[in-house]
Design an enzyme around this catalytic site. Sequence first.
Site, PDB file in Angstrom:
ATOM      1  N   TYR A   1      23.329  33.913 -96.426  1.00 32.79           N
ATOM      2  CA  TYR A   1      24.043  34.906 -95.432  1.00 32.79           C
ATOM      3  C   TYR A   1      24.567  33.973 -93.444  1.00 32.79           C
ATOM      4  O   TYR A   1      25.418  34.520 -93.580  1.00 32.79           O
ATOM      5  CB  TYR A   1      23.311  36.188 -94.915  1.00 32.79           C
ATOM      6  CG  TYR A   1      23.132  36.859 -96.120  1.00 32.79           C
ATOM      7  CD1 TYR A   1      24.042  37.565 -96.739  1.00 32.79           C
ATOM      8  CD2 TYR A   1      21.787  37.278 -96.072  1.00 32.79           C
ATOM      9  CE1 TYR A   1      24.115  38.232 -97.249  1.00 32.79           C
ATOM     10  CE2 TYR A   1      21.670  38.099 -97.181  1.00 32.79           C
ATOM     11  CZ  TYR A   1      22.780  38.267 -98.312  1.00 32.79           C
ATOM     12  OH  TYR A   1      22.390  38.975 -99.373  1.00 32.79           O
TER      13      TYR A   1
ATOM     14  N   ARG B   1      18.038  35.804 -91.405  1.00 33.57           N
ATOM     15  CA  ARG B   1      17.516  36.652 -93.044  1.00 33.57           C
ATOM     16  C   ARG B   1      18.458  35.376 -93.863  1.00 33.57           C
ATOM     17  O   ARG B   1      19.617  34.920 -94.081  1.00 33.57           O
ATOM     18  CB  ARG B   1      18.524  38.299 -92.581  1.00 33.57           C
ATOM     19  CG  ARG B   1      17.999  38.470 -94.411  1.00 33.57           C
ATOM     20  CD  ARG B   1      19.298  39.618 -93.941  1.00 33.57           C
ATOM     21  NE  ARG B   1      19.485  40.192 -95.430  1.00 33.57           N
ATOM     22  CZ  ARG B   1      20.417  40.942 -96.047  1.00 33.57           C
ATOM     23  NH1 ARG B   1      21.109  41.283 -95.473  1.00 33.57           N
ATOM     24  NH2 ARG B   1      20.340  41.569 -97.306  1.00 33.57           N
TER      25      ARG B   1
ATOM     26  N   GLU C   1      36.515  45.620 -97.056  1.00 37.63           N
ATOM     27  CA  GLU C   1      35.107  45.674 -97.172  1.00 37.63           C
ATOM     28  C   GLU C   1      34.696  43.918 -96.928  1.00 37.63           C
ATOM     29  O   GLU C   1      34.879  43.770 -98.034  1.00 37.63           O
ATOM     30  CB  GLU C   1      35.095  46.474 -98.683  1.00 37.63           C
ATOM     31  CG  GLU C   1      33.627  45.532 -99.694  1.00 37.63           C
ATOM     32  CD  GLU C   1      33.599  45.769-100.750  1.00 37.63           C
ATOM     33  OE1 GLU C   1      34.198  46.606-101.466  1.00 37.63           O
ATOM     34  OE2 GLU C   1      32.851  45.561-101.591  1.00 37.63           O
TER      35      GLU C   1
ATOM     36  N   HIS D   1      32.023  40.992 -97.609  1.00 37.73           N
ATOM     37  CA  HIS D   1      30.284  40.621 -97.642  1.00 37.73           C
ATOM     38  C   HIS D   1      29.954  39.163 -96.925  1.00 37.73           C
ATOM     39  O   HIS D   1      31.695  38.213 -97.445  1.00 37.73           O
ATOM     40  CB  HIS D   1      30.467  40.324 -99.010  1.00 37.73           C
ATOM     41  CG  HIS D   1      30.252  42.119 -99.353  1.00 37.73           C
ATOM     42  ND1 HIS D   1      29.425  42.865 -98.954  1.00 37.73           N
ATOM     43  CD2 HIS D   1      31.686  42.305-100.239  1.00 37.73           C
ATOM     44  CE1 HIS D   1      29.635  43.947 -99.721  1.00 37.73           C
ATOM     45  NE2 HIS D   1      30.869  43.833-100.453  1.00 37.73           N
TER      46      HIS D   1
ATOM     47  N   ALA E   1      23.427  46.829 -99.161  1.00 38.38           N
ATOM     48  CA  ALA E   1      23.188  46.606-100.364  1.00 38.38           C
ATOM     49  C   ALA E   1      23.901  48.715-100.258  1.00 38.38           C
ATOM     50  O   ALA E   1      23.725  48.636-101.254  1.00 38.38           O
ATOM     51  CB  ALA E   1      21.433  46.865-100.320  1.00 38.38           C
TER      52      ALA E   1
ATOM     53  N   ARG F   1      26.275  36.552-108.015  1.00 39.52           N
ATOM     54  CA  ARG F   1      24.687  37.066-107.557  1.00 39.52           C
ATOM     55  C   ARG F   1      24.444  37.453-108.859  1.00 39.52           C
ATOM     56  O   ARG F   1      25.177  37.394-109.476  1.00 39.52           O
ATOM     57  CB  ARG F   1      24.598  37.121-105.976  1.00 39.52           C
ATOM     58  CG  ARG F   1      25.439  36.403-105.012  1.00 39.52           C
ATOM     59  CD  ARG F   1      25.036  36.794-103.187  1.00 39.52           C
ATOM     60  NE  ARG F   1      23.742  36.296-103.002  1.00 39.52           N
ATOM     61  CZ  ARG F   1      22.680  38.135-102.477  1.00 39.52           C
ATOM     62  NH1 ARG F   1      23.640  38.612-101.510  1.00 39.52           N
ATOM     63  NH2 ARG F   1      21.925  37.202-102.596  1.00 39.52           N
TER      64      ARG F   1
ATOM     65  N   HIS G   1      26.193  49.269-103.217  1.00 44.54           N
ATOM     66  CA  HIS G   1      26.332  48.910-104.679  1.00 44.54           C
ATOM     67  C   HIS G   1      25.843  50.390-105.277  1.00 44.54           C
ATOM     68  O   HIS G   1      25.656  50.708-106.830  1.00 44.54           O
ATOM     69  CB  HIS G   1      25.313  47.829-104.964  1.00 44.54           C
ATOM     70  CG  HIS G   1      25.742  46.436-104.265  1.00 44.54           C
ATOM     71  ND1 HIS G   1      26.127  45.405-104.958  1.00 44.54           N
ATOM     72  CD2 HIS G   1      24.084  46.110-103.245  1.00 44.54           C
ATOM     73  CE1 HIS G   1      26.808  44.500-103.890  1.00 44.54           C
ATOM     74  NE2 HIS G   1      25.459  44.785-103.261  1.00 44.54           N
TER      75      HIS G   1
ATOM     76  N   ASP H   1      32.269  58.433 -99.904  1.00 45.56           N
ATOM     77  CA  ASP H   1      32.783  59.728-100.147  1.00 45.56           C
ATOM     78  C   ASP H   1      33.486  59.681 -99.051  1.00 45.56           C
ATOM     79  O   ASP H   1      34.150  60.856 -97.875  1.00 45.56           O
ATOM     80  CB  ASP H   1      31.913  60.898-100.503  1.00 45.56           C
ATOM     81  CG  ASP H   1      31.875  61.195-102.005  1.00 45.56           C
ATOM     82  OD1 ASP H   1      32.634  60.641-102.860  1.00 45.56           O
ATOM     83  OD2 ASP H   1      31.621  62.676-102.363  1.00 45.56           O
TER      84      ASP H   1
ATOM     85  N   ARG I   1      24.132  42.935-107.587  1.00 49.92           N
ATOM     86  CA  ARG I   1      25.135  43.273-106.523  1.00 49.92           C
ATOM     87  C   ARG I   1      27.353  42.821-107.383  1.00 49.92           C
ATOM     88  O   ARG I   1      27.447  42.932-106.012  1.00 49.92           O
ATOM     89  CB  ARG I   1      25.118  42.111-105.915  1.00 49.92           C
ATOM     90  CG  ARG I   1      23.595  42.147-105.027  1.00 49.92           C
ATOM     91  CD  ARG I   1      23.477  40.548-104.473  1.00 49.92           C
ATOM     92  NE  ARG I   1      22.245  40.355-104.200  1.00 49.92           N
ATOM     93  CZ  ARG I   1      21.154  40.979-102.719  1.00 49.92           C
ATOM     94  NH1 ARG I   1      22.255  41.959-102.177  1.00 49.92           N
ATOM     95  NH2 ARG I   1      20.329  40.611-102.971  1.00 49.92           N
TER      96      ARG I   1
ATOM     97  N   SER J   1      28.356  36.817 -98.578  1.00 48.89           N
ATOM     98  CA  SER J   1      28.262  36.174 -99.509  1.00 48.89           C
ATOM     99  C   SER J   1      29.257  35.955-100.794  1.00 48.89           C
ATOM    100  O   SER J   1      29.954  37.200-100.577  1.00 48.89           O
ATOM    101  CB  SER J   1      26.395  36.423-100.378  1.00 48.89           C
ATOM    102  OG  SER J   1      26.403  38.399-100.621  1.00 48.89           O
TER     103      SER J   1
ATOM    104  N   PRO K   1      22.702  48.145 -94.054  1.00 49.04           N
ATOM    105  CA  PRO K   1      21.149  47.513 -93.896  1.00 49.04           C
ATOM    106  C   PRO K   1      20.950  46.220 -93.566  1.00 49.04           C
ATOM    107  O   PRO K   1      21.737  45.840 -94.045  1.00 49.04           O
ATOM    108  CB  PRO K   1      20.446  48.746 -94.739  1.00 49.04           C
ATOM    109  CG  PRO K   1      21.150  49.939 -94.817  1.00 49.04           C
ATOM    110  CD  PRO K   1      22.586  48.964 -94.886  1.00 49.04           C
ATOM    111  N   ASN K   2      20.062  45.981 -93.247  1.00 51.33           N
ATOM    112  CA  ASN K   2      19.249  44.370 -92.953  1.00 51.33           C
ATOM    113  C   ASN K   2      20.638  43.542 -92.198  1.00 51.33           C
ATOM    114  O   ASN K   2      20.089  42.535 -91.926  1.00 51.33           O
ATOM    115  CB  ASN K   2      18.598  43.728 -94.236  1.00 51.33           C
ATOM    116  CG  ASN K   2      17.691  44.760 -94.702  1.00 51.33           C
ATOM    117  OD1 ASN K   2      17.077  45.272 -93.858  1.00 51.33           O
ATOM    118  ND2 ASN K   2      18.565  45.825 -96.076  1.00 51.33           N
TER     119      ASN K   2
HETATM  120  C1  DQA Z   1      25.939  41.527 -98.902  1.00 53.00           C
HETATM  121  C2  DQA Z   1      25.877  41.851-100.207  1.00 53.00           C
HETATM  122  C3  DQA Z   1      24.812  42.739-100.127  1.00 53.00           C
HETATM  123  O1  DQA Z   1      24.436  43.127-101.367  1.00 53.00           O
HETATM  124  C4  DQA Z   1      23.430  42.741 -99.361  1.00 53.00           C
HETATM  125  O2  DQA Z   1      22.766  43.706 -99.705  1.00 53.00           O
HETATM  126  C5  DQA Z   1      23.957  42.689 -98.088  1.00 53.00           C
HETATM  127  C6  DQA Z   1      24.994  41.410 -97.526  1.00 53.00           C
HETATM  128  C7  DQA Z   1      27.123  40.606 -97.777  1.00 53.00           C
HETATM  129  O3  DQA Z   1      27.099  40.225 -96.972  1.00 53.00           O
HETATM  130  O4  DQA Z   1      26.994  39.737 -98.918  1.00 53.00           O
HETATM  131  O5  DQA Z   1      22.986  43.134 -97.582  1.00 53.00           O
HETATM  132  O6  DQA Z   1      26.771  42.967 -97.674  1.00 53.00           O
END
Ligand code: DQA
Length: 148
Positions: free
Chosen positions: A26, A21, A101, A103, A80, A110, A83, A90, A114, A105, A13-14
Amino acid sequence: MIDLERILVLNGPNLNLLGERDPGQYGTRSLDEINAEMFAMASRLGVELEFLQSNHEGDLIDKIHAERKTCRGIVINPGALTHYSYALHDALEAVGLPCVEVHLSDIESREEWRRVSVIAPVAWKRIAGKGPDGYLEALESLVNHLRT
Ligand code: DQA
């Protein structure tokens, strides 16, 4: 001659809003730009990529299921969902593919909420706080891992 391996690249998401954003957190590169850099690296490494960004947990899970026999590993920035999504945890556990994984950031420095990743127990590796370059590092280390 190395056989082409297929890697699934998932963004949650996002992350479609990357570039606009919160660039302080980011960065300024769009997801299309990041994917293009990954695509170039994949060509150099001799692997094939399958991309999906979705704002919907179920779409990501359906894609993991659908690609479980066609892909050899997964690079995922769950956004997100990191978290709290036990469903995503699963799904990754169920397919058993090595998963990195990512990220952009540094989630450890943070907000308190998070710092928790429910994905971490099923991830082979985590790369965080390196901005868009983290995706490239994830891809390279996953391919090295698959080839050793
Ligand atoms: C993220 C960190 C997450 O906490 C956040 O909700 C994101 C981006 C990152 O790439 O730093 O959407 O995964």
